[in-house]
Motif scaffolding. Structure first.
Motif, short mmCIF file in Angstrom:
data_model
loop_
_atom_site.label_atom_id
_atom_site.label_comp_id
_atom_site.label_asym_id
_atom_site.label_seq_id
_atom_site.Cartn_x
_atom_site.Cartn_y
_atom_site.Cartn_z
N SER A 173 70.26 10.35 54.87
CA SER A 173 71.58 10.86 54.49
C SER A 173 72.50 9.80 53.93
CB SER A 173 72.25 11.53 55.70
OG SER A 173 71.50 12.64 56.12
N ASN A 174 72.33 8.55 54.36
CA ASN A 174 73.26 7.49 53.94
C ASN A 174 72.80 6.74 52.69
OD1 ASN A 174 74.94 8.06 56.11
ND2 ASN A 174 73.96 6.56 57.45
N LEU A 175 71.72 7.21 52.05
CA LEU A 175 71.19 6.51 50.88
C LEU A 175 71.64 7.21 49.60
CD1 LEU A 175 67.52 5.94 52.09
CD2 LEU A 175 69.50 4.45 52.42
N ASP A 176 71.71 6.43 48.51
CA ASP A 176 72.04 7.06 47.23
C ASP A 176 70.82 7.81 46.71
OD1 ASP A 176 70.30 5.30 45.76
OD2 ASP A 176 71.87 3.78 45.75
N ALA A 177 71.01 8.58 45.62
CA ALA A 177 69.99 9.51 45.16
C ALA A 177 68.65 8.83 44.86
CB ALA A 177 70.50 10.25 43.93
N ARG A 178 68.69 7.68 44.18
CA ARG A 178 67.45 7.01 43.80
C ARG A 178 66.73 6.47 45.04
NH1 ARG A 178 67.14 2.93 38.78
NH2 ARG A 178 67.39 4.96 37.78
#
Length: 381
Positions: A173-178
């Motif tokens: 959840s805390n990561l960006d899309a890539r």
């Protein structure tokens, strides 16, 4: 390790002291998770999926029901004795410790016959660090790493004790899309290499469908549907599941079965076989965005009208390979209809209307009262 959950129920006291009725977070949850599989618990916020995970881990005790790991009843077993590895959404790493020290920490708490020497612990740390591909980062501290790298450290720490079960609570959840895309591919690789039974909690249906062997869709503490991801997507058992799975969301219309056909509003969209008819009734007709086929004119500026859905055109969004046609319809249960078609088949529009044929395999029909699926109406049912 096979996991069996029998009639799990978890009730919490109501935070509003004026209300004596308890809050039911999990309600008579029964499911069997096969050995070595990656299972996704999927549902909106507040549906009870994280509570199920906490019950399996031992962080919460069920109000009713039983939990089995294989043939062992672990319902009353403390968390530290269950053999589970738990990865949290916020990583929960110790900022003052190096990566090596964070991963080694669970091993330092082993006692008795399980106690390891320093060399044994270092060997296990290197082994698991190589598995998650962070062996060159062991001397760094969490603050010196990216979110994706920190997540790998958290996974390594959960795996280092070789748990019987791996539990992942919205770990991306805390990561960006890539990074999310990259990390979920890594999660699947790690799960396949280790063969550990893994339960993955998320509200992101695309994430769950891409890596899970099986999905359990939840709402209000209940299992709404379970099965292989593509099966749940293609054959939803009720309107909630149909609406929850899919990006963009499925288009839902008020419809009716009558006169040997399926209607959306005034539009006759599909003829029905005699054995599928039954009595006339009101229904919801749900069409996946990829289930529309734009109708082209006949060369004389006229659009064929039989078995078509006629919508009012609003705009068109070209997305490279695909084109999204945004339109409205009087029977639509929402704001705008979204139809996705291949860009090379984009029609030229006549006036303000755009018409579509509907692919039977992408249509799902639900009873207007119960919202349960009506089987046998289309090729997709």
């Amino acid at each position: 390790m096979k996991i069996v959950l029998e009639h799990l129920t978890k009730r919490f006291p109501n935070k509003n002291r004026k209300i004596k009725e308890e809050v039911i977070a999990v309600d008579d949850f029964t499911h069997e998770i096969p050995d070595g599989k990656l299972i996704g618990l999927l549902g909106p916020s507040g549906c009870g999926k994280s509570t199920v995970l906490n019950l399996i881990s031992g962080l919460e005790k069920p109000t009713e029901g039983k939990i089995y790991f294989g043939d062992d009843d672990v319902t009353d077993l403390p968390p530290e004795n269950r053999g589970v590895g738990l990865v949290f959404q916020n990583y929960a790493l110790y900022p003052h410790l190096t990566v090596k020290e964070n991963i080694r920490f669970p091993l330092e708490n082993l006692r008795g016959k399980d106690k390891l020497t320093k060399d044994q612990m270092d060997s296990k740390v290197r082994e698991v660090a190589k598995l998650v591909q962070i062996e060159n980062l062991l001397d760094r501290k969490p603050g010196e790493m990216s979110g994706g790298q920190q997540q790998r450290v958290a996974i390594a720490r959960a795996l280092v004790k070789k748990p019987r079960v791996l539990l992942l609570d919205e770990p991306l959840s805390n990561l960006d899309a890539r990074l999310r895309l990259q990390t979920r591919e890594e999660l699947k690789r790690i799960q396949l290499e280790t063969g550990i039974t893994t339960i993955f909690v998320t509200h992101d249906q695309e994430e769950a469908m891409s890596i899970c062997d099986s999905l359990v869709v939840m709402e209000k503490g209940h299992i709404m549907q379970h099965g292989a991801p593509q099966d749940v997507y293609d054959q939803p058992e009720d309107l909630f599941v149909a609406k929850f799975l899919g990006t963009p969301q499925i288009n839902v219309f008020k419809g009716e079965i009558r006169d040997d056909a399926l209607f959306i509003g005034k539009d006759r969209i599909m003829e029905l076989n005699e054995e599928n008819l039954g009595e006339s009734r009101k229904v919801y007709v749900a069409v996946r965005p990829e289930g529309f086929v734009a109708v082209t004119d006949d060369g004389q500026g006229q659009v064929k009208n039989e078995n078509c859905l006629h919508c009012d055109f609003r705009k068109m969004e070209v997305m490279g390979r695909d084109t999204s046609i945004i339109c409205t319809h009087e029977a639509f249960e929402g704001t705008v209809v979204r139809a996705i078609i291949p860009s090379e088949t984009r029609p030229r529009f006549i006036g303000g209307e755009v018409s579509f044929y509907i692919k039977p395999s992408k249509v799902h029909v639900f009873d207007a009262v119960t919202e349960d699926v009506i089987r046998g109406i289309t090729d997709g049912e």
